[in-house]
Design a protein around this motif. Structure first.
Motif, PDB file in Angstrom:
ATOM      1  N   ASP A   1       0.812  -1.123  -0.187  1.00  0.00           N
ATOM      2  CA  ASP A   1      -0.074  -0.028  -0.056  1.00  0.00           C
ATOM      3  C   ASP A   1       0.884   1.394  -0.066  1.00  0.00           C
ATOM      4  N   PHE A   2       1.921   1.231   0.814  1.00  0.00           N
ATOM      5  CA  PHE A   2       2.761   2.447   1.000  1.00  0.00           C
ATOM      6  C   PHE A   2       3.729   2.561  -0.365  1.00  0.00           C
ATOM      7  N   PHE A   3       4.286   1.567  -0.807  1.00  0.00           N
ATOM      8  CA  PHE A   3       5.123   1.617  -1.929  1.00  0.00           C
ATOM      9  C   PHE A   3       4.094   2.089  -3.132  1.00  0.00           C
ATOM     10  N   LEU A   4       3.088   1.492  -3.423  1.00  0.00           N
ATOM     11  CA  LEU A   4       2.099   1.934  -4.508  1.00  0.00           C
ATOM     12  C   LEU A   4       1.742   3.494  -4.479  1.00  0.00           C
ATOM     13  N   SER A   5       1.410   3.816  -3.172  1.00  0.00           N
ATOM     14  CA  SER A   5       0.984   5.180  -2.875  1.00  0.00           C
ATOM     15  C   SER A   5       2.257   6.362  -3.401  1.00  0.00           C
TER      16      SER A   5
ATOM     17  N   LYS B   1      -6.322   3.563   4.786  1.00  0.00           N
ATOM     18  CA  LYS B   1      -6.867   2.216   4.601  1.00  0.00           C
ATOM     19  C   LYS B   1      -7.615   2.206   3.308  1.00  0.00           C
ATOM     20  N   SER B   2      -8.413   3.407   2.994  1.00  0.00           N
ATOM     21  CA  SER B   2      -9.323   3.541   1.767  1.00  0.00           C
ATOM     22  C   SER B   2      -8.431   3.782   0.639  1.00  0.00           C
ATOM     23  N   SER B   3      -7.430   4.873   0.637  1.00  0.00           N
ATOM     24  CA  SER B   3      -6.768   5.474  -0.243  1.00  0.00           C
ATOM     25  C   SER B   3      -5.533   4.389  -0.702  1.00  0.00           C
TER      26      SER B   3
ATOM     27  N   LEU C   1       3.123  10.529   3.704  1.00  0.00           N
ATOM     28  CA  LEU C   1       2.801   8.959   3.648  1.00  0.00           C
ATOM     29  C   LEU C   1       3.657   8.170   4.411  1.00  0.00           C
ATOM     30  N   ALA C   2       5.277   8.819   4.681  1.00  0.00           N
ATOM     31  CA  ALA C   2       5.979   7.569   5.304  1.00  0.00           C
ATOM     32  C   ALA C   2       5.454   7.705   6.973  1.00  0.00           C
ATOM     33  N   SER C   3       4.846   8.645   7.315  1.00  0.00           N
ATOM     34  CA  SER C   3       4.525   8.911   8.849  1.00  0.00           C
ATOM     35  C   SER C   3       3.476   7.752   9.174  1.00  0.00           C
ATOM     36  N   TYR C   4       2.945   6.992   8.277  1.00  0.00           N
ATOM     37  CA  TYR C   4       1.959   6.032   8.421  1.00  0.00           C
ATOM     38  C   TYR C   4       2.469   4.627   8.532  1.00  0.00           C
ATOM     39  N   ASN C   5       3.925   4.492   8.201  1.00  0.00           N
ATOM     40  CA  ASN C   5       4.863   3.539   8.067  1.00  0.00           C
ATOM     41  C   ASN C   5       4.777   2.764   9.522  1.00  0.00           C
TER      42      ASN C   5
ATOM     43  N   LEU D   1      -3.091   8.757 -13.631  1.00  0.00           N
ATOM     44  CA  LEU D   1      -1.747   9.344 -13.262  1.00  0.00           C
ATOM     45  C   LEU D   1      -1.835  10.550 -12.296  1.00  0.00           C
ATOM     46  N   GLY D   2      -3.148  11.255 -12.585  1.00  0.00           N
ATOM     47  CA  GLY D   2      -3.451  12.462 -11.763  1.00  0.00           C
ATOM     48  C   GLY D   2      -3.956  12.378 -10.405  1.00  0.00           C
ATOM     49  N   VAL D   3      -4.861  11.322 -10.313  1.00  0.00           N
ATOM     50  CA  VAL D   3      -5.577  11.321  -9.107  1.00  0.00           C
ATOM     51  C   VAL D   3      -4.824  10.767  -7.921  1.00  0.00           C
ATOM     52  N   ASP D   4      -4.013   9.794  -8.226  1.00  0.00           N
ATOM     53  CA  ASP D   4      -3.094   9.342  -7.011  1.00  0.00           C
ATOM     54  C   ASP D   4      -2.110  10.466  -6.733  1.00  0.00           C
ATOM     55  N   SER D   5      -1.686  11.190  -7.402  1.00  0.00           N
ATOM     56  CA  SER D   5      -0.830  12.489  -6.836  1.00  0.00           C
ATOM     57  C   SER D   5      -1.677  13.293  -6.093  1.00  0.00           C
ATOM     58  N   GLU D   6      -3.118  13.649  -6.590  1.00  0.00           N
ATOM     59  CA  GLU D   6      -3.880  14.244  -5.904  1.00  0.00           C
ATOM     60  C   GLU D   6      -4.223  14.085  -4.612  1.00  0.00           C
ATOM     61  N   PHE D   7      -4.475  12.564  -4.565  1.00  0.00           N
ATOM     62  CA  PHE D   7      -4.776  11.686  -3.418  1.00  0.00           C
ATOM     63  C   PHE D   7      -3.685  12.566  -2.314  1.00  0.00           C
ATOM     64  N   VAL D   8      -2.503  12.228  -2.698  1.00  0.00           N
ATOM     65  CA  VAL D   8      -1.317  12.456  -1.480  1.00  0.00           C
ATOM     66  C   VAL D   8      -1.448  14.019  -1.107  1.00  0.00           C
ATOM     67  N   LEU D   9      -1.771  14.916  -2.166  1.00  0.00           N
ATOM     68  CA  LEU D   9      -1.613  16.359  -1.971  1.00  0.00           C
ATOM     69  C   LEU D   9      -2.425  16.676  -1.004  1.00  0.00           C
ATOM     70  N   VAL D  10      -3.679  16.141  -1.225  1.00  0.00           N
ATOM     71  CA  VAL D  10      -4.808  16.538  -0.121  1.00  0.00           C
ATOM     72  C   VAL D  10      -4.700  15.801   1.128  1.00  0.00           C
TER      73      VAL D  10
END
Length: 662
Positions: A31-35, A253-255, A325-329, A411-420
Motif C-alpha cells: 500500500d505504501f509503496f504504490l502510494s 486504509k481506503s486510499s 505518507l511515510a508517517s503512517y509506516n 496518473l493525476g488522481v493518485d498524486s492528488e490523493f497525496v496532496l490532499v
C-alpha cells in the motif's frame, strides 16, 4: 559509529493490524509503496520528460538526468521518508528536532495546497475528454464550423506546388508560399516552412477543440480576461474533487487500496499504447528523433539545470507528501529500500513514456507532412491536442482515446490523493481531535479548494493554471530542500540521524551494501553534495529568470506569481521568528532552545522511544505518561542490543555536526 542496534524481522503486531492505533498505519507494505509510486509518477512523466529529452540532446540528456537523480533526487527522497517514518508525524509537526525550522512544514503545506487546487483542474479536463470519447467518431477528428477557426486544418489544404494553385484558379503568394481566393480567403499552403516564417500555420482540429470547445481559452485575451465560468468544466472539476473525497473518506486504509488500481493501470495502458505505436508507420523516425544523442549539448549549462529541475519535480520531493505518507509506516519498515525502488521506477517510467509518445509523434509527423519538432511539444498541448489528434488517425480511435484519458486520470488522481492527504495529515497531527472527523475534514478541504479553483473553469482559466504551475512550485521548493538538508546535517546532527535510521531498518542492505557501510554515502550527500546541487539549481534559475511571456500575461501576472512563491519563504522565516519569540530566557537561550530537539521529539510509541534512549543519554522515553500503554516493556522482537552507543547527543553542545569518522 561505535555502537549499533539490530532489528528483528519479526513483526511486533499482527500484519493486518495497526502498530500506532492513534494515527493508524498502512495495511501493508505494498500500500505504501504504490502510494509513493503513484505520488511520484504523475502527468509530468508523460508530457514533460519526453519533451525535455528531445530538446536537450535526446539520449545525451540521460547523462545529467541520472547524475541529478543520484546526487539530488534519491538523497532527498530518503531523507523525507526517514524523517516521516521515524517521527510518525506529518510535515507540519515533524520539526521538533529543531523548532527553528517549523516554518518549513508550513511552507510545504502551502505548496501542496496551491498545487492541489490547479492539479485537480487537469484531472477535470481529462474527465471531460473521457466522456467526450464515448462516441462513434471523436469530436476533434475534424474541424467543426461551430467552434473551429478559419485556420483549422480541414479548411486549409496542402498543395504540392504553385502550379496546383494556378490550376484551381487561385492567387499565389510566392512570398509566403500560400494560395488565396479572389476575396482574400486563404485556401492552400504549398510551402509549410515558408508560411511558418510569416506566422501562417494550420491548427489541428484537436487544438481548436481544446481552445474553443472544451477549455475556452480561445475566447479569452489572457489572464486579465477570465470570462464566465464554463458550466461543464465546473462540473468536471467538482467530479474530480468528489473522487478525491471518496478515496480519502475513511483513512489511508481506503486510499491505500485505491492506489492498487490508480498506480498500476497507467503502466498497463503505456504498454498497450507502446505495442500499438510500434505498429504505426513512422514510429522509427519518432523514436530515433527522441533518443538520438547530441553530446555537444552537455557543454550547455541549461541541460544540467533542466535535468535537475525535472528530477526534483518528478519525484515530488519537498512538497510534504513523502513525509506524510511515510508517517503512517510501521517503525521498522525498510524506508531506504522503498525510496530507492520508487525513485528508480519513477525515472524509468519517464524514459519509457518517451518511447510511447514519440512513436505516435513520428506517425503524426508522417501523416501531416511536417517535421517532428513541429508536433513535439511540452505540457497540456501534448496531452490534449497532439496525442488526441494522433489517435484519430488510427482504427477504433475512440477506444484508444478512452484508455489514454483513463491513463491521464489515474496518473493525476493518485498524486492528488497525496496532496490532499498531506494537508489532512498535517491538520490532524496539529489538532488530534480532528482524527475522529476525517471525512468531514476532507470534505471541507476539498470544498474550499473547489471554490478557490473556480476561476480555473473560466475561459481564461488555463492562464491562471499556468501561472500557478510556474510559481507555486518553483525555486521555493528548492529552498525547502536546502533547509531540510542543512537542518538535519548541521543542526540535528548527521550522526544521530544515521543512527535513527539504523534503529528503524537495522543492518539491511542498501542496493548491495549493508547500511552500516552505505550510510556514509548518504551522509556525504546530505551534508555537501545535495545542498550544493540544490543551490546550483536555485542560482541558475535566478540568473536565467524570465517573466511570463506573451500578451496573455499582463505585467501584474509576475507580481501575483511572486506573492505565491514568497508565501512559502515568509512561512519559513515567520516560523523561525515564532520559535525564538516563544522561547524562555535571553535571546541566546531562545535560539539555543529553537535549535535543540524538544522533549517530545522522536518515535510516537513508548516502546520505540526506549530504543532511542539506548543511544541518546537523558532521552525522555515517556513525555506524555503513556508508559502503561506499552506495559512498561520493550518487546524482544523490537530490538536486540549489541553494545551501548557512546555518543552524547542530548544537547546542542554535545552533538557533533561534522561527518561521522570512518
Amino acid at each position: 559509529m561505535s555502537g549499533s542496534v539490530t532489528i528483528s524481522n519479526e513483526p511486533t503486531v499482527n500484519e493486518s493490524g495497526d502498530e500506532n492505533k492513534e494515527r493508524g498505519n498502512w495495511s501493508g507494505r505494498i500500500d505504501f509503496f504504490l502510494s509513493c509510486l503513484g505520488y511520484a509518477v504523475g502527468l509530468g512523466n508523460v508530457w514533460r520528460f519526453p519533451y525535455l529529452c528531445y530538446k536537450n540532446g535526446g539520449g545525451a540528456f540521460l547523462i545529467p538526468y541520472v547524475i541529478m537523480l543520484v546526487f539530488v533526487g534519491i538523497p532527498i527522497f530518503i531523507l523525507e521518508l526517514s524523517l516521516g517514518q521515524f517521527s510518525s508525524s506529518g510535515p507540519l509537526t515533524c520539526w521538533k528536532y529543531a523548532p527553528l525550522f517549523q516554518g518549513v512544514g508550513v511552507g510545504m503545506v502551502a505548496v501542496s495546497a496551491m498545487v492541489a487546487i490547479y492539479y485537480n483542474m487537469i484531472i477535470g479536463w481529462s474527465l471531460y475528454y473521457l466522456v467526450a470519447s464515448f462516441t462513434s467518431e471523436l469530436p476533434w477528428a475534424h474541424c467543426n464550423p461551430e467552434w473551429a477557426s478559419s485556420m483549422c486544418l480541414d479548411f486549409i489544404k496542402k498543395a504540392d506546388s504553385p502550379a496546383e494553385c494556378h490550376f484551381k484558379q487561385l492567387q499565389v503568394d510566392t512570398t509566403s508560399g500560400t494560395c488565396y481566393e479572389i476575396n482574400g480567403t486563404l485556401r492552400y499552403i504549398y510551402d509549410l516552412s515558408l508560411a511558418k516564417e510569416y506566422g501562417i500555420e494550420r491548427t489541428l482540429p484537436s487544438e481548436e477543440y481544446f481552445a474553443r470547445k472544451a477549455i475556452g481559452f480561445g475566447y479569452s485575451d489572457g489572464l486579465q480576461d477570465l470570462g464566465p465560468i464554463r458550466r461543464w468544466m465546473a462540473v468536471a472539476y467538482l467530479t474530480a474533487f468528489v473522487i478525491v473525497v471518496l478515496a480519502l473518506s475513511k483513512s489511508i486504509k481506503s486510499s491505500g487500496k485505491v492506489v492498487y488500481f490508480t498506480a498500476t493501470f497507467p503502466y498497463v495502458v503505456l504498454i498497450i499504447l507502446f505495442v500499438r505505436g510500434l505498429m504505426l508507420d513512422g514510429h522509427r523516425e519518432g523514436i530515433k528523433f527522441y533518443i538520438t544523442p547530441d553530446m555537444s549539448k552537455l557543454r550547455d549549462s541549461a541541460i544540467w539545470k533542466d535535468a535537475a529541475v525535472q528530477i526534483f519535480f518528478s519525484l515530488s520531493a519537498s512538497w510534504g507528501g513523502l513525509i506524510a505518507l511515510a508517517s503512517y509506516n510501521k517503525f521498522h519498515n525498510d524506508c531506504l529500500r522503498d525510496a530507492i525502488a520508487v525513485s528508480i521506477c519513477n525515472c524509468a517510467t519517464s524514459v519509457f513514456a518517451g518511447f510511447v509518445i514519440f512513436s505516435y509523434l513520428g506517425n503524426l509527423s508522417l501523416n501531416l507532412g511536417v517535421p517532428i519538432e513541429d508536433v513535439a511539444r511540452s505540457g497540456p498541448s501534448l496531452a490534449f491536442t497532439v496525442y488526441p489528434y494522433a489517435v484519430t488517425l488510427m482504427p477504433l480511435s475512440p477506444f484508444w482515446a478512452i484508455i489514454f484519458f483513463l491513463m491521464l486520470i489515474t496518473l493525476g488522481v493518485d498524486s492528488e490523493f497525496v496532496l490532499v492527504e498531506t494537508l489532512t495529515t498535517s491538520l490532524m497531527d496539529r489538532f488530534p481531535k480532528l482524527r475522529g472527523y476525517k471525512l468531514l475534514t476532507v470534505i471541507i478541504l476539498c470544498s474550499v479548494f473547489f471554490l478557490l479553483g473556480l476561476p480555473l473553469t473560466t475561459n481564461g482559466g488555463i492562464y491562471l493554471l499556468e501561472l500557478l504551475d510556474t510559481y507555486s512550485g518553483g525555486w521555493n521548493i528548492m529552498f525547502i530542500a536546502l533547509c531540510e538538508c542543512l537542518s538535519i546535517s548541521y543542526v540535528y546532527g548527521i550522526r544521530r540521524f544515521l543512527v535513527d535510521i539504523e534503529t528503524m531498518i537495522g543492518h539491511k542492505t542498501c542496493v548491495c551494501f549493508p547500511f552500516s557501510i552505505c550510510k556514509y554515502w548518504w551522509a556525504i550527500n546530505w551534508c555537501a553534495l545535495t545542498p550544493i546541487g540544490v543551490t546550483f539549481i536555485m542560482i541558475f534559475s535566478w540568473v536565467k529568470y524570465t517573466d511570463m511571456q506573451g500578451d496573455a500575461f499582463p505585467e501584474w501576472s509576475d507580481t501575483l506569481g511572486w506573492m505565491m512563491t514568497l508565501t512559502v519563504i515568509v512561512a519559513i522565516i515567520g516560523g523561525a521568528i515564532v520559535a525564538i519569540a516563544t522561547g524562555k530566557g535571553s535571546l541566546g537561550d531562545r535560539i539555543k532552545q529553537a535549535l535543540t530537539p524538544t522533549v517530545e521529539w522522536g518515535p510516537a510509541l513508548v516502546k520505540h522511544r526506549k530504543l532511542v534512549a539506548m543511544y541518546v543519554p537523558k532521552y525522555v522515553v515517556d513525555p506524555w505518561g503513556k508508559e502503561a500503554q506499552s506495559d512498561g516493556n520493550v518487546s524482544p522482537n523490537d530490538i536486540a542490543l549489541q553494545m551501548p552507543f557512546d555518543g552524547n547527543f542530548h544537547s546542542l553542545e554535545d552533538e557533533p555536526t561534522k561527518l561521522p569518522e570512518v
